[in-house]
Design a protein around this motif. Sequence first.
Motif, PDB file in Angstrom:
ATOM      1  N   THR A  52       0.799  -1.230   0.000  1.00  0.00           N
ATOM      2  CA  THR A  52       0.000   0.000   0.000  1.00  0.00           C
ATOM      3  C   THR A  52       0.829   1.277   0.000  1.00  0.00           C
ATOM      4  N   SER A  53       2.138   1.140   0.170  1.00  0.00           N
ATOM      5  CA  SER A  53       2.988   2.332   0.209  1.00  0.00           C
ATOM      6  C   SER A  53       4.421   1.927  -0.086  1.00  0.00           C
ATOM      7  N   ALA A  54       5.269   2.932  -0.261  1.00  0.00           N
ATOM      8  CA  ALA A  54       6.684   2.656  -0.508  1.00  0.00           C
ATOM      9  C   ALA A  54       7.316   1.964   0.692  1.00  0.00           C
ATOM     10  N   ASP A  55       6.934   2.391   1.892  1.00  0.00           N
ATOM     11  CA  ASP A  55       7.476   1.746   3.100  1.00  0.00           C
ATOM     12  C   ASP A  55       6.986   0.307   3.197  1.00  0.00           C
ATOM     13  N   ASP A  56       5.699   0.084   2.839  1.00  0.00           N
ATOM     14  CA  ASP A  56       5.148  -1.270   2.881  1.00  0.00           C
ATOM     15  C   ASP A  56       5.844  -2.162   1.854  1.00  0.00           C
ATOM     16  N   TYR A  99       8.389   1.492  -6.558  1.00  0.00           N
ATOM     17  CA  TYR A  99       6.989   1.605  -6.128  1.00  0.00           C
ATOM     18  C   TYR A  99       6.361   2.887  -6.680  1.00  0.00           C
ATOM     19  N   GLN A 136      11.716   1.451  -3.169  1.00  0.00           N
ATOM     20  CA  GLN A 136      10.781   2.559  -2.960  1.00  0.00           C
ATOM     21  C   GLN A 136      10.654   3.421  -4.224  1.00  0.00           C
ATOM     22  N   ILE A 174       3.021   2.436  -9.117  1.00  0.00           N
ATOM     23  CA  ILE A 174       1.680   2.835  -8.671  1.00  0.00           C
ATOM     24  C   ILE A 174       1.008   3.722  -9.709  1.00  0.00           C
ATOM     25  N   GLU A 217      -2.859  -0.956  -7.956  1.00  0.00           N
ATOM     26  CA  GLU A 217      -2.115  -1.407  -6.780  1.00  0.00           C
ATOM     27  C   GLU A 217      -0.750  -1.893  -7.230  1.00  0.00           C
TER      28      GLU A 217
END
Length: 727
Positions: free
Chosen positions: A244-248, A287, A284, A291, A296
């Motif tokens: 759901t995110s770059a960190d995820d 990502y 990251q 996106i 997703e």
Amino acid sequence: MLDKTIEILSVKHLRGPNMWTYHPVIEVWVDIGDLEDYPSNLIPGFYERLVKALPSLQEHRCSYGEAGGFLKRVEEGTWPAHILEHLTLELQNLAGIPGGFGKARDGDRRGVYKVMVSAINEEVTLTALKYARDLYLALAQDTQDSVAQVKTILENLRDLGDDLLLGPSTACIVNAAEERGIPSIRLSEGNLVQLGYGSKQRRIWTAETDRTSAIAETISRDKDLTKSLLSSAGVPTPEGRTVTSADDAWEAAQDIGLPVVVKPIDGNHGRGVFINLYTQTEIQSAYAVAIDEGSEVLVERHIIGDEHRLLVVGNKVVAAAKGETVWVTGDGKHTVLELIQIQINSDPRRGKTEECPLNPVRIDSAVELELARQKLSGSSIPAIDQKVLIQSNGNVAFDVTDLVHPDTASQVALAARVVGLEIAGVDLVAQDISKPMASQNAAIVEVNAGPGLLMHLKPASGNPQPVGQAIADHLFPSGVDFRIPVIGIAGARGKTPVSEMVAHFLRLSNLYVGLSCSKGLFFGHRSIQKSNAANWENARRTLLNRAVEAAVIENNHLSMLIEGLAYDRCQVGIVLNIDPAANFPQYAIDDEDQIFSIVRTQVDVVLPTGVAVLNADDPMVAKMAELCDGEVIFFTQDASSPVIQAHLNKKGRVIIVGEQQILLQWGADEPKSIPVPRHAESNPSSPWKAINLGAAIAAAWALNIPFNVIEAGAETFVFDTTIPAGV
């Protein structure tokens, strides 16, 4: 010569079989004006300039029937219309546009000619003809560099063909179908095509068919769902999850284990896909790009090996291609971007058109990331002999079909079945495609609907694969009848009642009948149109209808002359009569031989397994028997006719229409008889009814309709006088 020109007077697009040939053509009337006085041998240097501009004309045989025949005609002296025909054909051929038929004939006055050329698309061929006219004038007048002119013409024609013709993937399926005698109809300006007629038709859109499930297609676009379904069926896939995110994404990568792949969950064409990522910064950054390419992002374990695309058709792998690793070598002078242009994009196999198996390489985010790992950028100048990796997996266009291990083929076919696709492009990463997947930790990474076929048709290396044939054979398996009965009726008089009678017999056989005639357009018992429908457009509507199990089509002389037939072949072709006095002076049709050439088209298209129903009492019609590829059934009112007796002696079938009885006789066998219904008895006001019924009975017999049904149909048919017939 500088004041001479060629004027195009009119253009007809004959969209089906016609008096000239079996295939669509354009018929162009041209006025060559004063050039009538200048055959090619009287134009100084014309022959030499022509050969220099188009040396491939050496292959044109022309009337001599041998290579070089056309150029010999040019050397001896021939007229502009003839040369225009050959120039148009050759320009189309060199531009990759199908077509090989051409003719030039006198028009209706001095200097006016008809030029006929194969036309898979009217606009493309007419454009080619106009270019051919310009080229001829340039050659005759010696006003410009004709070699450069040809080069420009071909570039323009190729661009026009790319815009207007079927793409190569669709075209290969259509061509394979047509080689088996399966007719095609283009349904849109794109790649939607109908194969076959009526209820026997199938539809394709590139490599998707009318049985491609919407559910399966939706599943294939969702890479995470696809992986889940494949895993549950025991198909090896890389471990991974949506993020759901770059960190995820970085967290998922640590859980899965480095290196990883980052890609959009519903992307296509490889956009936003990053492989072999090790660092948090790389993941990251990937990502952020992925996106933007999908709804997703998926992070999954990186599989060591090369990317492969395997094509599955009907539960069988029919082709396989391998991806390439793309490198450049430094020379100490040029930047990476310049080296890409010099060493990679200069390859003639690379291009932006569908004809090119390899795409040009550009510096996108994935390439930038690959260069950054090597501490380079597009503006960097690599040292002499320094190898620079540009793409880990580029175009998948190197054929490896013969190397695929049977176990791998089985797993790939299973993957397509699990998703629910009858035609699928399955992406597989493996180190060696000739070994089982389990022995090398290979995995299936994607299953795609509507796969491109060009990589298999024109691989960058290896053998082309007959994927079009595989798809055509899947759509129309061997032994399956892919034609509905098509019955075409031509003649000067009586076409409409015969059309209605034949449709009546077919309806009594429990078939859903499409009828296109001068009284209108009918589907089943419904009247769709009550005006004259005896034309190409309404005949084609009949063949498009998916409910129609048999098509009865009336063809008038004018429609056959200016439009052609709407169908490629027919099961039964009926010719009732010819009026030698009928002519069309506005189209330079003014004698009985030309009328014969128009009407004979109906007999020319009868299938080898079909039947021509011909009027033995009309000498011109009876003469058409020798033109038929199939059987002939004669109908007559004169039982003693030499034509009838000779046909019976050859064990042929005839219909003899008497005053009280209609006899069906096959050679020396005992004839069967049907009483002439009172409504069909000849009378001064309607002299054609009984003989028309005889022709319709012959058609019913040709269609193997049972005798008792024919008998009942003859008795129950009533000619509807409430709807006026067209002209």
